[in-house]
Each structure stands twice: as C-alpha cells, then as structure tokens.
Motif scaffolding. Structure first.
Motif, short mmCIF file in Angstrom:
data_model
loop_
_atom_site.label_atom_id
_atom_site.label_comp_id
_atom_site.label_asym_id
_atom_site.label_seq_id
_atom_site.Cartn_x
_atom_site.Cartn_y
_atom_site.Cartn_z
N GLY A 268 6.57 -2.76 -8.96
CA GLY A 268 5.53 -1.92 -8.37
C GLY A 268 4.70 -1.18 -9.40
O GLY A 268 3.78 -0.46 -9.04
N LEU A 269 5.01 -1.38 -10.68
CA LEU A 269 4.32 -0.62 -11.71
C LEU A 269 2.92 -1.16 -12.01
O LEU A 269 2.07 -0.43 -12.51
CB LEU A 269 5.15 -0.63 -12.99
N ASN A 270 2.70 -2.44 -11.71
CA ASN A 270 1.40 -3.04 -11.99
C ASN A 270 0.81 -3.61 -10.71
O ASN A 270 1.50 -4.28 -9.93
CB ASN A 270 1.54 -4.14 -13.04
N THR A 271 -0.49 -3.35 -10.54
CA THR A 271 -1.19 -3.82 -9.36
C THR A 271 -2.50 -4.48 -9.76
O THR A 271 -3.07 -4.17 -10.82
CB THR A 271 -1.49 -2.65 -8.40
N TYR A 272 -2.97 -5.37 -8.91
CA TYR A 272 -4.19 -6.12 -9.19
C TYR A 272 -5.00 -6.21 -7.90
O TYR A 272 -4.44 -6.32 -6.82
CB TYR A 272 -3.84 -7.52 -9.70
N TYR A 273 -6.33 -6.18 -8.04
CA TYR A 273 -7.20 -6.14 -6.87
C TYR A 273 -8.37 -7.11 -7.01
O TYR A 273 -8.87 -7.34 -8.12
CB TYR A 273 -7.75 -4.73 -6.68
N ALA A 274 -8.82 -7.60 -5.88
CA ALA A 274 -10.08 -8.32 -5.85
C ALA A 274 -11.20 -7.32 -6.12
O ALA A 274 -11.11 -6.14 -5.74
CB ALA A 274 -10.28 -8.97 -4.48
N ASP A 275 -12.26 -7.79 -6.75
CA ASP A 275 -13.38 -6.90 -7.08
C ASP A 275 -13.96 -6.24 -5.83
O ASP A 275 -14.41 -5.10 -5.86
CB ASP A 275 -14.48 -7.67 -7.82
N SER A 276 -13.91 -6.95 -4.72
CA SER A 276 -14.52 -6.46 -3.48
C SER A 276 -13.80 -5.25 -2.89
O SER A 276 -14.37 -4.53 -2.07
CB SER A 276 -14.59 -7.58 -2.45
N VAL A 277 -12.54 -5.03 -3.29
CA VAL A 277 -11.78 -3.92 -2.72
C VAL A 277 -11.36 -2.90 -3.77
O VAL A 277 -10.80 -1.85 -3.42
CB VAL A 277 -10.53 -4.43 -1.96
N ALA B 264 13.56 -0.24 -2.05
CA ALA B 264 14.78 0.19 -1.35
C ALA B 264 14.66 0.01 0.15
O ALA B 264 15.68 -0.06 0.86
CB ALA B 264 15.07 1.65 -1.67
N GLU B 265 13.42 -0.07 0.65
CA GLU B 265 13.19 -0.24 2.09
C GLU B 265 12.65 -1.62 2.43
O GLU B 265 12.35 -1.89 3.60
CB GLU B 265 12.23 0.84 2.58
N ASN B 266 12.50 -2.48 1.44
CA ASN B 266 11.94 -3.83 1.68
C ASN B 266 10.57 -3.77 2.35
O ASN B 266 10.27 -4.54 3.28
CB ASN B 266 12.88 -4.67 2.53
N THR B 267 9.73 -2.87 1.90
CA THR B 267 8.42 -2.72 2.51
C THR B 267 7.31 -2.71 1.47
O THR B 267 7.51 -2.33 0.31
CB THR B 267 8.32 -1.43 3.34
N MET B 268 6.14 -3.10 1.92
CA MET B 268 4.94 -3.07 1.10
C MET B 268 3.82 -2.53 1.97
O MET B 268 3.83 -2.71 3.20
CB MET B 268 4.58 -4.49 0.63
N SER B 269 2.87 -1.84 1.35
CA SER B 269 1.78 -1.24 2.11
C SER B 269 0.44 -1.55 1.47
O SER B 269 0.37 -1.89 0.29
CB SER B 269 1.97 0.27 2.20
N LEU B 270 -0.60 -1.40 2.27
CA LEU B 270 -1.97 -1.51 1.76
C LEU B 270 -2.76 -0.38 2.40
O LEU B 270 -3.03 -0.40 3.61
CB LEU B 270 -2.59 -2.86 2.12
N GLN B 271 -3.10 0.62 1.59
CA GLN B 271 -3.94 1.72 2.05
C GLN B 271 -5.39 1.31 1.85
O GLN B 271 -5.81 1.00 0.74
CB GLN B 271 -3.63 2.99 1.26
N MET B 272 -6.14 1.32 2.94
CA MET B 272 -7.52 0.87 2.91
C MET B 272 -8.44 2.04 3.27
O MET B 272 -8.37 2.55 4.39
CB MET B 272 -7.73 -0.30 3.87
N ASN B 273 -9.26 2.44 2.34
CA ASN B 273 -10.21 3.54 2.54
C ASN B 273 -11.64 3.02 2.44
O ASN B 273 -11.89 1.93 1.93
CB ASN B 273 -9.98 4.63 1.50
N GLY C 59 -10.94 0.10 -6.04
CA GLY C 59 -11.39 1.47 -5.87
C GLY C 59 -11.32 1.97 -4.44
O GLY C 59 -11.45 3.17 -4.19
N ARG C 60 -11.13 1.05 -3.50
CA ARG C 60 -11.05 1.44 -2.08
C ARG C 60 -9.66 1.19 -1.50
O ARG C 60 -9.22 1.93 -0.61
CB ARG C 60 -12.08 0.66 -1.26
N PHE C 61 -9.00 0.14 -1.96
CA PHE C 61 -7.68 -0.23 -1.43
C PHE C 61 -6.61 0.09 -2.48
O PHE C 61 -6.84 -0.01 -3.68
CB PHE C 61 -7.63 -1.72 -1.12
N THR C 62 -5.40 0.41 -1.98
CA THR C 62 -4.26 0.66 -2.85
C THR C 62 -3.03 -0.06 -2.29
O THR C 62 -2.65 0.18 -1.14
CB THR C 62 -3.96 2.15 -2.97
N ILE C 63 -2.45 -0.91 -3.13
CA ILE C 63 -1.23 -1.62 -2.74
C ILE C 63 -0.04 -0.88 -3.32
O ILE C 63 -0.10 -0.35 -4.44
CB ILE C 63 -1.27 -3.09 -3.23
N SER C 64 1.06 -0.84 -2.55
CA SER C 64 2.27 -0.19 -3.03
C SER C 64 3.48 -0.84 -2.38
O SER C 64 3.33 -1.61 -1.41
CB SER C 64 2.24 1.31 -2.72
#
Length: 126
Positions: free
Chosen positions: A55-64, A75-84, A66-71
């Motif tokens: 989870g220390l490194n993330t990569y994004y499409a240019d189109s998103v 321990a919970e087997n979960t992933m999220s995408l915060q979209m602003n 600065g607006r989206f955040t992946i995390s």
C-alpha cells in the motif's frame, strides 16, 4: 479462487464525491497488487489506479490524478477508491481487480489483472 465484491457506487452530481470499496476473499490478499478499472458503455476497459502489496506506492491514470485516491487495509482484506471532484466522464462501471502474480509490481496493464469483481456503477450527472 479469489472473490472480489465492490460496493459504494451510485448517482452523484458533478463535483461530488463517492467512496468505492472492494472486499476480497482468501488469506493471501496482502501478497498481491490490486487495481481499479472502469468501463463505460461502448468503450474499452480503462485503467484507473493501482496499489502495491504494502500500500506504500500508488499509481493513477492521468485522467483521475489529483482527484482519486486508492488505498488498502490488508488486515481487513479491503481496498478503497476515494473519488472527489467527479465529472460526467467518470461515469462507468468500476471494477476492482487482483494481479495475476503474487509479489508483482502494481502495473497498469489490463492483462495483468485477470481476477475481477462484478463491478459497481458510478453515474455522474452534469
């Protein structure tokens, strides 16, 4: 066989926010890079974001960028995408995906992620 289940999609006005979640089955979640892809009607599947095993490194499409955040929370087997600051062109079915190889980098290539969830629909109105 991993199972991936997305949630959190919906209808939102332009400029609004949504948070997508992905729940994964299995005990090896932390050994795989994960990603989000999206597909709009009549269009090809498109890379959105990816995240390394730790989870220390993330990569994004240019189109998103600065607006989206992946995390992820291993321990919970979960992933999220915060979209602003959502835009109408973000309208699509969003899918979480697991890399085909354990201990592999979080590449942006569709062919590296053969395991997909059923998707959650995001609709952004103008």
């Amino acid at each position: 066989q991993v199972q991936l289940v997305e949630s959190g999609g919906g209808l939102v006005q332009a400029g609004g926010s949504l948070r997508l979640s992905c729940a994964a089955s299995g005990r090896t979640f932390s050994s795989y890079a994960m990603a989000w892809f999206r597909q709009a009607p009549g269009k090809e599947r498109e890379f959105v974001a990816s995240i390394t095993m730790s989870g220390l490194n993330t990569y994004y499409a240019d189109s998103v960028k600065g607006r989206f955040t992946i995390s992820r929370v291993n321990a919970e087997n979960t992933m999220s995408l915060q979209m602003n600051s959502l835009k109408p062109e973000d309208t699509a079915s969003y899918h979480c995906a697991r890399h085909r190889l354990s201990w592999a980098p979080a590449t942006p290539r569709l062919e590296d992620y053969p395991y997909w969830g059923q998707g959650t629909q995001v609709t952004v109105s103008s």
